[in-house]
Design a protein around this motif. Structure first.
Motif, PDB file in Angstrom:
ATOM      1  N   ALA A 180       0.869  -1.198   0.012  1.00  0.00           N
ATOM      2  CA  ALA A 180      -0.107  -0.112   0.264  1.00  0.00           C
ATOM      3  C   ALA A 180       0.856   1.234   0.009  1.00  0.00           C
ATOM      4  O   ALA A 180       0.590   2.252  -0.526  1.00  0.00           O
ATOM      5  CB  ALA A 180      -0.875  -0.132   1.176  1.00  0.00           C
ATOM      6  N   GLU A 181       2.156   1.067   0.556  1.00  0.00           N
ATOM      7  CA  GLU A 181       2.892   2.087   0.642  1.00  0.00           C
ATOM      8  C   GLU A 181       4.593   1.960   0.408  1.00  0.00           C
ATOM      9  O   GLU A 181       4.809   0.965   0.915  1.00  0.00           O
ATOM     10  CB  GLU A 181       3.054   2.951   2.064  1.00  0.00           C
ATOM     11  N   LEU A 182       5.162   2.702  -0.233  1.00  0.00           N
ATOM     12  CA  LEU A 182       6.596   2.632  -0.194  1.00  0.00           C
ATOM     13  C   LEU A 182       7.287   3.752   0.772  1.00  0.00           C
ATOM     14  O   LEU A 182       6.850   4.694   0.984  1.00  0.00           O
ATOM     15  CB  LEU A 182       6.972   3.169  -1.550  1.00  0.00           C
ATOM     16  N   ILE A 225      14.106   9.813  -9.941  1.00  0.00           N
ATOM     17  CA  ILE A 225      13.656  10.002  -8.409  1.00  0.00           C
ATOM     18  C   ILE A 225      12.689  10.808  -8.284  1.00  0.00           C
ATOM     19  O   ILE A 225      11.406  10.881  -8.002  1.00  0.00           O
ATOM     20  CB  ILE A 225      14.676  10.216  -7.532  1.00  0.00           C
ATOM     21  N   VAL A 226      12.700  12.284  -9.065  1.00  0.00           N
ATOM     22  CA  VAL A 226      11.845  13.237  -8.877  1.00  0.00           C
ATOM     23  C   VAL A 226      10.642  12.837  -9.757  1.00  0.00           C
ATOM     24  O   VAL A 226       9.268  13.141  -8.949  1.00  0.00           O
ATOM     25  CB  VAL A 226      12.288  14.370  -9.402  1.00  0.00           C
ATOM     26  N   GLU A 227      10.527  12.253 -10.969  1.00  0.00           N
ATOM     27  CA  GLU A 227       9.454  11.894 -11.214  1.00  0.00           C
ATOM     28  C   GLU A 227       8.581  11.075 -10.796  1.00  0.00           C
ATOM     29  O   GLU A 227       7.450  10.830 -10.802  1.00  0.00           O
ATOM     30  CB  GLU A 227       9.660  11.468 -12.874  1.00  0.00           C
ATOM     31  N   THR A 228       9.445  10.027 -10.218  1.00  0.00           N
ATOM     32  CA  THR A 228       8.850   8.734  -9.279  1.00  0.00           C
ATOM     33  C   THR A 228       7.960   9.390  -8.187  1.00  0.00           C
ATOM     34  O   THR A 228       6.948   8.947  -7.866  1.00  0.00           O
ATOM     35  CB  THR A 228       9.687   7.764  -8.920  1.00  0.00           C
ATOM     36  N   LEU A 229       8.734  10.188  -7.573  1.00  0.00           N
ATOM     37  CA  LEU A 229       7.976  10.698  -6.350  1.00  0.00           C
ATOM     38  C   LEU A 229       6.702  11.657  -6.561  1.00  0.00           C
ATOM     39  O   LEU A 229       5.662  11.611  -5.847  1.00  0.00           O
ATOM     40  CB  LEU A 229       9.090  11.551  -5.486  1.00  0.00           C
ATOM     41  N   ALA A 230       6.771  12.377  -7.705  1.00  0.00           N
ATOM     42  CA  ALA A 230       5.838  13.239  -8.255  1.00  0.00           C
ATOM     43  C   ALA A 230       4.431  12.096  -8.565  1.00  0.00           C
ATOM     44  O   ALA A 230       3.494  12.555  -8.226  1.00  0.00           O
ATOM     45  CB  ALA A 230       5.941  14.149  -9.455  1.00  0.00           C
ATOM     46  N   ALA A 255       1.868   8.763   0.089  1.00  0.00           N
ATOM     47  CA  ALA A 255       2.928   9.818   0.877  1.00  0.00           C
ATOM     48  C   ALA A 255       4.287   9.375   0.182  1.00  0.00           C
ATOM     49  O   ALA A 255       4.612   8.258  -0.147  1.00  0.00           O
ATOM     50  CB  ALA A 255       2.930   9.411   2.313  1.00  0.00           C
ATOM     51  N   VAL A 256       5.187  10.333   0.317  1.00  0.00           N
ATOM     52  CA  VAL A 256       6.560  10.242   0.129  1.00  0.00           C
ATOM     53  C   VAL A 256       7.251  10.096   1.646  1.00  0.00           C
ATOM     54  O   VAL A 256       7.427  11.011   2.260  1.00  0.00           O
ATOM     55  CB  VAL A 256       7.352  11.257  -0.725  1.00  0.00           C
ATOM     56  N   ALA A 257       7.730   8.608   1.865  1.00  0.00           N
ATOM     57  CA  ALA A 257       8.095   8.335   3.132  1.00  0.00           C
ATOM     58  C   ALA A 257       9.698   7.922   3.176  1.00  0.00           C
ATOM     59  O   ALA A 257       9.882   7.321   2.151  1.00  0.00           O
ATOM     60  CB  ALA A 257       7.073   7.222   3.770  1.00  0.00           C
ATOM     61  N   VAL A 258      10.207   8.313   4.250  1.00  0.00           N
ATOM     62  CA  VAL A 258      11.721   8.145   3.994  1.00  0.00           C
ATOM     63  C   VAL A 258      12.227   7.510   5.614  1.00  0.00           C
ATOM     64  O   VAL A 258      11.731   8.187   6.402  1.00  0.00           O
ATOM     65  CB  VAL A 258      12.571   9.192   3.661  1.00  0.00           C
ATOM     66  N   PHE A 259      12.834   6.451   5.486  1.00  0.00           N
ATOM     67  CA  PHE A 259      13.611   5.969   6.640  1.00  0.00           C
ATOM     68  C   PHE A 259      15.141   5.791   6.280  1.00  0.00           C
ATOM     69  O   PHE A 259      15.492   5.111   5.416  1.00  0.00           O
ATOM     70  CB  PHE A 259      13.066   4.641   7.226  1.00  0.00           C
ATOM     71  N   VAL A 269       9.598  15.833   1.646  1.00  0.00           N
ATOM     72  CA  VAL A 269       8.979  14.139   1.716  1.00  0.00           C
ATOM     73  C   VAL A 269       8.056  14.566   2.788  1.00  0.00           C
ATOM     74  O   VAL A 269       7.773  15.616   3.574  1.00  0.00           O
ATOM     75  CB  VAL A 269      10.127  13.319   2.514  1.00  0.00           C
ATOM     76  N   ASP A 270       6.999  13.655   3.098  1.00  0.00           N
ATOM     77  CA  ASP A 270       6.068  13.720   3.917  1.00  0.00           C
ATOM     78  C   ASP A 270       6.013  13.144   5.160  1.00  0.00           C
ATOM     79  O   ASP A 270       5.522  13.690   6.133  1.00  0.00           O
ATOM     80  CB  ASP A 270       4.699  12.865   3.236  1.00  0.00           C
TER      81      ASP A 270
END
Length: 205
Positions: free
Chosen positions: A4-6, A86-91, A99-103, A122-123
């Motif tokens: 459901a989320e990346l 990356i920019v296009e994929t996050l858009a 959401a754009v999530a980063v760990f 990032v969100d």
């Protein structure tokens, strides 16, 4: 369970920080009077944890807050760019309502510096200072799932390092190898190997 989320790793996955981060450690160690270290030695110390822990490890002694600030001073102004796609994929993720999530194992402070330098927003941002145990423990992936309000099994964690894939497995999440990243190891088990960032969109159901 469907994805459901990346959730994305940062260094070597979103950002081509292959040179700037190790170089900042090398310069910081020199300023603090430690024995000279190479960029490769700095990279090898990444599993130690946050930049503060890595720097103390490389210098070889405990460091005070004003001393660990030296790393951030060296990182300030670094020129870093997102990997192609990356920019296009996050858009595209945001267009789908995701959401754009980063760990990242980096500290939140360091992550914000690098993401800002690269022009990425990032969100959800979880730094190594948000978790008790660094990768390969699954703590950060679990926290990301919690903040995204999905089950861990519904998260795909995308990263270039074997530590990223092991963290995903430890959390019970899907592990997707970022094959474009500088620490990618084709021998490390992964649920998926992604040749380019936009392939991550295909994991979503």
């Amino acid at each position: 369970m469907a994805v459901a989320e990346l959730v994305w790793d940062m260094d070597g996955t979103l950002l081509d920080s292959t040179a700037v981060v190790p170089a900042a450690f090398v310069r910081a160690v020199a300023r603090l009077g430690g024995q000279p270290v190479s960029p490769a030695q700095a990279v090898a110390a990444y599993p130690v944890g946050t930049p503060e822990a890595i720097l103390a490890h490389l210098v070889g002694r405990p460091l005070g807050p004003h001393e660990t600030d030296v790393y951030y001073q060296e990182l300030h102004g670094a020129e870093v760019a997102p990997y192609p796609g990356i920019v296009e994929t996050l858009a595209a993720l945001r267009e789908r309502g995701r959401a754009v999530a980063v760990f990242t194992g980096a500290s939140t402070r360091g992550a914000r510096m690098l993401l800002d330098a690269a022009g990425l927003t990032v969100d959800v941002l979880i730094g190594g200072d948000h978790v008790r145990r660094p990768k390969p423990a699954g703590d950060g992936v679990l926290l990301a799932a919690e903040r995204l309000k999905v089950a861990p099994g519904a998260v795909a964690y995308i990263g270039d390092s074997p530590l990223d894939l092991r963290a995903a497995a430890a959390a019970g999440s899907v592990g997707a190898a970022a094959a474009w990243g500088h620490l990618y190891d084709a021998q490390e088990p992964a649920d998926y190997a992604l040749a380019r960032p936009e392939a991550a969109l295909g994991l979503l159901r």
